[in-house]
Design a protein around this motif. Sequence first.
Motif, short mmCIF file in Angstrom:
data_model
loop_
_atom_site.label_atom_id
_atom_site.label_comp_id
_atom_site.label_asym_id
_atom_site.label_seq_id
_atom_site.Cartn_x
_atom_site.Cartn_y
_atom_site.Cartn_z
N ALA A 2 0.56 -1.41 -0.06
CA ALA A 2 -0.11 0.49 -0.07
C ALA A 2 1.08 1.21 -0.09
N PHE A 3 0.97 2.28 -0.68
CA PHE A 3 1.32 4.04 -0.55
C PHE A 3 0.50 5.13 -0.64
N LEU A 4 0.85 5.53 -0.09
CA LEU A 4 0.09 6.69 0.82
C LEU A 4 0.22 7.92 -0.53
N CYS A 61 3.48 1.97 3.02
CA CYS A 61 2.95 2.21 4.64
C CYS A 61 2.35 0.71 4.67
N ASP A 62 1.90 0.84 5.94
CA ASP A 62 1.10 -0.29 5.90
C ASP A 62 0.06 -0.72 6.57
N ALA A 78 6.46 3.68 8.63
CA ALA A 78 7.25 2.26 9.87
C ALA A 78 8.32 1.82 8.32
N PRO A 79 7.59 0.83 7.92
CA PRO A 79 8.10 0.30 6.94
C PRO A 79 9.90 1.05 6.27
N TRP A 80 9.71 2.39 5.96
CA TRP A 80 10.99 2.54 6.17
C TRP A 80 11.58 3.32 6.67
N VAL A 89 4.37 8.08 13.30
CA VAL A 89 4.58 6.59 12.77
C VAL A 89 3.17 6.21 11.63
N GLU A 90 2.52 6.59 12.85
CA GLU A 90 0.67 6.40 12.56
C GLU A 90 -0.65 7.02 12.57
#
Length: 101
Positions: A2-4, A61-62, A78-80, A89-90
Amino acid sequence: MAFLRCEAVRWVDDEPQPGLVEVRFADAHQQQWAFVDKWPIFTGDDLTPDSDYPVEVRLLCDILTADTTTDRLTISVAPWGLESLDGRVEFEVGVDQLTMG
């Protein structure tokens, strides 16, 4: 994955290589969040100091939780190892703010 969807709004500095950009997005509550990191972290076109900002970019993103009644998701960037300038981070975002790929 997934990407924001976000916008790179300005070139920050040439150092450290390959250069830093500022990226912003508004969450589901219309609160603005900003990140500064190396431009390759944000997928999209190659960015330079001379790019025509703002530029749409995406951030990996997760998805942590989903609320189907409101079409909102809680995500983590947080993945990066990335966090907002405020240390977050959330974030809660709308489903339409994400792309899959």
